[in-house]
Motif scaffolding. Structure first.
Motif, short mmCIF file in Angstrom:
data_model
loop_
_atom_site.label_atom_id
_atom_site.label_comp_id
_atom_site.label_asym_id
_atom_site.label_seq_id
_atom_site.Cartn_x
_atom_site.Cartn_y
_atom_site.Cartn_z
N THR A 145 39.66 23.46 -1.21
CA THR A 145 38.31 23.21 -0.22
C THR A 145 37.08 23.52 -0.96
O THR A 145 36.81 24.85 -1.13
N THR A 147 33.25 24.06 -0.91
CA THR A 147 31.94 23.94 -0.29
C THR A 147 30.70 23.90 -1.05
O THR A 147 30.59 24.70 -2.27
N LYS A 150 25.57 19.32 -0.71
CA LYS A 150 25.89 17.79 -0.75
C LYS A 150 24.98 16.98 -1.57
O LYS A 150 25.24 16.29 -2.41
N GLN A 188 39.21 18.89 -1.33
CA GLN A 188 38.22 18.16 -0.46
C GLN A 188 36.78 18.89 -0.51
O GLN A 188 36.62 20.10 -0.86
N LYS A 190 33.27 19.74 0.93
CA LYS A 190 32.68 20.25 2.32
C LYS A 190 31.13 20.43 2.26
O LYS A 190 30.82 21.05 1.22
N ASP A 191 30.30 19.70 2.89
CA ASP A 191 28.94 19.88 2.82
C ASP A 191 28.61 21.31 3.38
O ASP A 191 28.87 21.60 4.82
N THR A 194 26.53 21.13 6.88
CA THR A 194 27.29 20.71 8.27
C THR A 194 28.84 21.07 8.47
O THR A 194 29.30 20.97 9.57
N GLY A 195 29.58 21.67 7.17
CA GLY A 195 30.74 21.69 7.57
C GLY A 195 31.66 20.92 7.35
O GLY A 195 32.89 20.84 7.94
N THR A 196 31.02 19.61 7.16
CA THR A 196 31.94 18.33 7.33
C THR A 196 32.50 18.10 5.96
O THR A 196 31.76 18.07 4.88
N VAL A 197 33.88 17.67 5.95
CA VAL A 197 34.18 17.11 4.48
C VAL A 197 33.83 15.69 4.41
O VAL A 197 34.19 14.77 5.26
N PHE A 198 33.07 15.59 3.30
CA PHE A 198 32.42 14.22 3.16
C PHE A 198 33.24 13.28 1.88
O PHE A 198 32.95 12.23 1.65
N THR A 200 37.39 13.21 -0.29
CA THR A 200 38.50 13.84 -0.75
C THR A 200 39.09 13.45 -1.96
O THR A 200 39.21 12.18 -2.02
#
Length: 212
Positions: A145, A147, A150, A188, A190-191, A194-198, A200
């Protein structure tokens, strides 16, 4: 297995493993041990798989013919022997079987692990890949993962740094006995905001798509 995947894997094999330090006079007694049973030549489908046979004293790794497109196999084999592999031989189907002591195999696995750890450290150091802020890894080195900032990531070439990690991960899995049709590395993105996976990325699937 697509040629782009094969070529990159073969390059990593010799850069990370065969090019590492010599066998350090490992297990001289092991060198005199009975040889493990040779891998049988199977069907065309079977010949495209990486086979890992862990015997009592030795480990055999068979790489499929697709790994060696455009390579001089005699030179490949000679290089492997020079770098501490006990035996290396060409098979009728074009694959190559390497036989090494368990100590050498363990050394190779450690080299893969060290390479992955160093790549991860380089990714998150902020020196060369400024958009990457953190990297979390599973113990089996098959899931990452990452980070990132983005916006900065999407406007940079930092994604190239993920390729080496993904390829090294697949080599680690393959030499650890994972069948090629089961071998997957998932990254993955992750932004940070936002903590969102954008996004994969899944290897080797995405490499094969890029080839097509």
């Amino acid at each position: 297995m697509k040629n782009i995947f094969s070529a990159l894997l073969l390059s990593l094999l010799f850069m990370i493993v065969m090019g590492c330090q010599a066998s350090k006079n490992e297990d001289k007694a092991t060198n005199a041990a009975p040889a493990a049973a040779e891998s049988n030549t199977g069907s065309k489908e079977e010949s495209q798989k990486i086979n890992v046979d862990k015997g009592l004293l030795d480990v055999e790794v068979t790489l499929p013919a697709s790994f060696f497109n455009g390579q001089d196999l005699d030179q490949v084999i000679e290089k492997a022997k020079t770098d501490g592999v006990k035996e290396a031989k060409k098979n009728a189907d074009g694959s190559v079987t390497y036989k090494m002591s368990k100590a050498k195999h363990a050394e190779m696995m450690k080299n893969f692990e060290d390479a992955i750890v160093k790549m991860v450290d380089d990714l998150k150091s902020g020196k060369d890949f400024k958009s990457i802020k953190a990297v979390d890894v599973t113990k089996k080195y098959s899931e990452f993962t990452v980070t990132v900032d983005k916006n900065a990531f999407e406007n940079s070439f930092d994604a190239i740094g993920l390729l080496g990690v993904g390829m090294s991960s697949m080599f680690y899995q393959s030499f650890n006995g994972v069948a090629s049709d089961k071998m997957k590395t998932t990254i993955q993105l992750k932004d940070q905001a936002t903590g969102t996976v954008f996004k994969t990325i899944v290897y080797p699937d995405d490499l094969n798509k890029a080839k097509n």
